[in-house]
Design a protein around this motif. Sequence first.
Motif, PDB file in Angstrom:
ATOM      1  N   ALA A  73     -29.717  -6.645  49.946  1.00 57.87           N
ATOM      2  CA  ALA A  73     -28.508  -5.924  49.049  1.00 57.87           C
ATOM      3  C   ALA A  73     -27.552  -5.486  50.051  1.00 57.87           C
ATOM      4  CB  ALA A  73     -29.085  -4.522  48.654  1.00 57.87           C
ATOM      5  N   ASN A  74     -27.811  -5.594  51.407  1.00 57.80           N
ATOM      6  CA  ASN A  74     -26.561  -5.439  52.242  1.00 57.80           C
ATOM      7  C   ASN A  74     -26.366  -6.591  53.284  1.00 57.80           C
ATOM      8  OD1 ASN A  74     -26.421  -2.514  51.576  1.00 57.80           O
ATOM      9  ND2 ASN A  74     -28.755  -2.499  52.357  1.00 57.80           N
ATOM     10  N   GLY A  75     -26.852  -7.809  53.174  1.00 58.60           N
ATOM     11  CA  GLY A  75     -26.718  -8.591  54.193  1.00 58.60           C
ATOM     12  C   GLY A  75     -27.586  -9.697  54.114  1.00 58.60           C
ATOM     13  N   LEU A  76     -27.554 -10.628  55.383  1.00 56.16           N
ATOM     14  CA  LEU A  76     -28.383 -11.678  55.520  1.00 56.16           C
ATOM     15  C   LEU A  76     -29.127 -11.352  56.638  1.00 56.16           C
ATOM     16  CD1 LEU A  76     -28.916 -14.899  54.859  1.00 56.16           C
ATOM     17  CD2 LEU A  76     -26.814 -15.196  56.571  1.00 56.16           C
ATOM     18  N   THR A  88     -30.074  -9.378  61.913  1.00 52.84           N
ATOM     19  CA  THR A  88     -29.302  -9.057  60.751  1.00 52.84           C
ATOM     20  C   THR A  88     -28.022  -9.128  60.847  1.00 52.84           C
ATOM     21  OG1 THR A  88     -31.123  -7.226  60.204  1.00 52.84           O
ATOM     22  CG2 THR A  88     -28.953  -7.014  59.041  1.00 52.84           C
ATOM     23  N   TYR A  89     -27.399  -9.775  59.650  1.00 53.59           N
ATOM     24  CA  TYR A  89     -25.888 -10.033  59.592  1.00 53.59           C
ATOM     25  C   TYR A  89     -25.560  -9.259  58.517  1.00 53.59           C
ATOM     26  CZ  TYR A  89     -27.164 -13.978  62.307  1.00 53.59           C
ATOM     27  OH  TYR A  89     -27.543 -14.820  63.550  1.00 53.59           O
ATOM     28  N   ASP A  90     -24.934  -8.061  58.697  1.00 52.79           N
ATOM     29  CA  ASP A  90     -24.084  -7.241  57.822  1.00 52.79           C
ATOM     30  C   ASP A  90     -22.850  -6.947  57.836  1.00 52.79           C
ATOM     31  OD1 ASP A  90     -24.083  -5.771  60.079  1.00 52.79           O
ATOM     32  OD2 ASP A  90     -25.273  -3.973  59.360  1.00 52.79           O
ATOM     33  N   GLN A  91     -22.111  -7.924  58.661  1.00 51.20           N
ATOM     34  CA  GLN A  91     -20.740  -7.913  58.601  1.00 51.20           C
ATOM     35  C   GLN A  91     -20.422  -9.527  58.800  1.00 51.20           C
ATOM     36  OE1 GLN A  91     -19.432  -4.382  57.942  1.00 51.20           O
ATOM     37  NE2 GLN A  91     -17.889  -5.530  59.253  1.00 51.20           N
ATOM     38  N   ILE A  92     -19.534  -9.901  57.941  1.00 54.77           N
ATOM     39  CA  ILE A  92     -18.900 -11.335  57.972  1.00 54.77           C
ATOM     40  C   ILE A  92     -17.502 -11.037  58.087  1.00 54.77           C
ATOM     41  CG2 ILE A  92     -18.517 -13.550  56.573  1.00 54.77           C
ATOM     42  CD1 ILE A  92     -21.308 -12.461  57.007  1.00 54.77           C
ATOM     43  N   GLY A  93     -17.221 -11.237  59.492  1.00 56.90           N
ATOM     44  CA  GLY A  93     -15.583 -10.725  60.055  1.00 56.90           C
ATOM     45  C   GLY A  93     -15.653  -9.207  59.908  1.00 56.90           C
ATOM     46  N   ASN A  94     -14.505  -8.713  59.299  1.00 63.57           N
ATOM     47  CA  ASN A  94     -14.501  -7.437  59.049  1.00 63.57           C
ATOM     48  C   ASN A  94     -14.957  -6.956  57.637  1.00 63.57           C
ATOM     49  OD1 ASN A  94     -12.557  -8.392  57.549  1.00 63.57           O
ATOM     50  ND2 ASN A  94     -10.924  -7.345  58.600  1.00 63.57           N
ATOM     51  N   THR A 115     -22.516 -14.563  47.159  1.00 63.74           N
ATOM     52  CA  THR A 115     -22.427 -13.216  47.049  1.00 63.74           C
ATOM     53  C   THR A 115     -21.712 -12.796  45.797  1.00 63.74           C
ATOM     54  OG1 THR A 115     -20.491 -12.625  48.086  1.00 63.74           O
ATOM     55  CG2 THR A 115     -22.179 -13.001  49.281  1.00 63.74           C
ATOM     56  N   GLN A 116     -22.153 -11.605  45.151  1.00 64.72           N
ATOM     57  CA  GLN A 116     -21.160 -10.867  44.248  1.00 64.72           C
ATOM     58  C   GLN A 116     -19.750 -10.515  44.522  1.00 64.72           C
ATOM     59  OE1 GLN A 116     -23.062  -7.494  42.359  1.00 64.72           O
ATOM     60  NE2 GLN A 116     -22.119  -8.119  40.470  1.00 64.72           N
ATOM     61  N   GLN A 117     -19.881  -9.906  45.748  1.00 62.78           N
ATOM     62  CA  GLN A 117     -18.514  -9.391  46.087  1.00 62.78           C
ATOM     63  C   GLN A 117     -17.589 -10.175  47.210  1.00 62.78           C
ATOM     64  OE1 GLN A 117     -20.170  -5.818  47.827  1.00 62.78           O
ATOM     65  NE2 GLN A 117     -20.467  -4.843  45.942  1.00 62.78           N
ATOM     66  N   GLN A 118     -18.142 -11.078  47.668  1.00 60.34           N
ATOM     67  CA  GLN A 118     -17.129 -11.778  48.647  1.00 60.34           C
ATOM     68  C   GLN A 118     -17.312 -13.193  48.615  1.00 60.34           C
ATOM     69  OE1 GLN A 118     -15.658 -10.040  50.829  1.00 60.34           O
ATOM     70  NE2 GLN A 118     -16.285  -8.037  50.425  1.00 60.34           N
ATOM     71  N   GLY A 119     -17.647 -13.699  47.431  1.00 61.09           N
ATOM     72  CA  GLY A 119     -17.634 -15.028  47.190  1.00 61.09           C
ATOM     73  C   GLY A 119     -18.837 -15.846  47.897  1.00 61.09           C
ATOM     74  N   ILE A 120     -18.514 -17.178  48.314  1.00 56.96           N
ATOM     75  CA  ILE A 120     -19.504 -18.068  48.925  1.00 56.96           C
ATOM     76  C   ILE A 120     -18.917 -18.188  50.377  1.00 56.96           C
ATOM     77  CG2 ILE A 120     -20.240 -20.343  48.933  1.00 56.96           C
ATOM     78  CD1 ILE A 120     -19.400 -20.380  45.905  1.00 56.96           C
ATOM     79  N   PHE A 121     -19.885 -18.179  50.936  1.00 59.84           N
ATOM     80  CA  PHE A 121     -19.625 -18.281  52.625  1.00 59.84           C
ATOM     81  C   PHE A 121     -20.828 -19.447  53.285  1.00 59.84           C
ATOM     82  CE2 PHE A 121     -21.244 -14.134  52.401  1.00 59.84           C
ATOM     83  CZ  PHE A 121     -22.333 -14.212  53.325  1.00 59.84           C
ATOM     84  N   TYR A 122     -20.829 -19.830  54.579  1.00 60.60           N
ATOM     85  CA  TYR A 122     -21.888 -20.438  55.056  1.00 60.60           C
ATOM     86  C   TYR A 122     -21.819 -19.924  56.385  1.00 60.60           C
ATOM     87  CZ  TYR A 122     -18.073 -23.512  57.272  1.00 60.60           C
ATOM     88  OH  TYR A 122     -17.103 -23.769  57.991  1.00 60.60           O
ATOM     89  N   GLY A 131     -18.490 -19.283  57.973  1.00 61.67           N
ATOM     90  CA  GLY A 131     -17.203 -20.184  57.399  1.00 61.67           C
ATOM     91  C   GLY A 131     -17.065 -19.398  56.149  1.00 61.67           C
ATOM     92  N   THR A 132     -15.855 -19.389  55.505  1.00 64.28           N
ATOM     93  CA  THR A 132     -15.514 -18.777  54.294  1.00 64.28           C
ATOM     94  C   THR A 132     -15.114 -19.877  53.183  1.00 64.28           C
ATOM     95  OG1 THR A 132     -15.340 -16.494  55.087  1.00 64.28           O
ATOM     96  CG2 THR A 132     -14.315 -17.039  52.709  1.00 64.28           C
ATOM     97  N   ILE A 133     -15.762 -20.054  52.132  1.00 62.96           N
ATOM     98  CA  ILE A 133     -15.001 -20.953  51.113  1.00 62.96           C
ATOM     99  C   ILE A 133     -14.319 -20.360  50.267  1.00 62.96           C
ATOM    100  CG2 ILE A 133     -16.053 -22.694  49.564  1.00 62.96           C
ATOM    101  CD1 ILE A 133     -16.615 -23.296  52.412  1.00 62.96           C
TER     102      ILE A 133
END
Length: 146
Positions: A73-76, A88-94, A115-122, A131-133
């Motif tokens: 629910a809060n990250g990867l 735990t990765y709970d921040q992608i950039g800022n 993700t539901q809120q931040q789109g697709i990233f890898y 990286g953000t798609i």
Amino acid sequence: MKPKQEYNLQSSTTRTSAGDVWLHAATGLIRYNLAEKKSYHYFSTRPDNAFGQAETIFSFHIDAGNIAWIGTANGLIRFDYKTGIAQTYDQIGNRKPGPIYSLAEDQQGRIWVGTQQQGIFYFDKRTRLFGTIESPSSSAQAINQY
């Protein structure tokens, strides 16, 4: 292995080349070792939880190196269950990724995250960078509306 009430919403099952069967549900993970005929519980509220605090889990993937990737629910979470080390990765950039609903691995070894809120990233495992798609715009429909 008898099902328990806390795992009654099983989401997926994965069998690995290492001889494990993984079951993931919203309330934790179960790893059943076929050779040992033994179950291990992770990220759950069970008294026999082997590792991690309880997490709400939406997605799960075992990569080619038998590393568990867990969408919460809060990250990867990157979880090496053999060594007992989790990152735990709970921040992608800022930005916070929010709930992670899908995980996959490509031939280059990148972990793709939906993700539901931040789109697709890898996540590139070699460089350990994200990286953000795409990122949903305010006019785009949320993933859960499709």
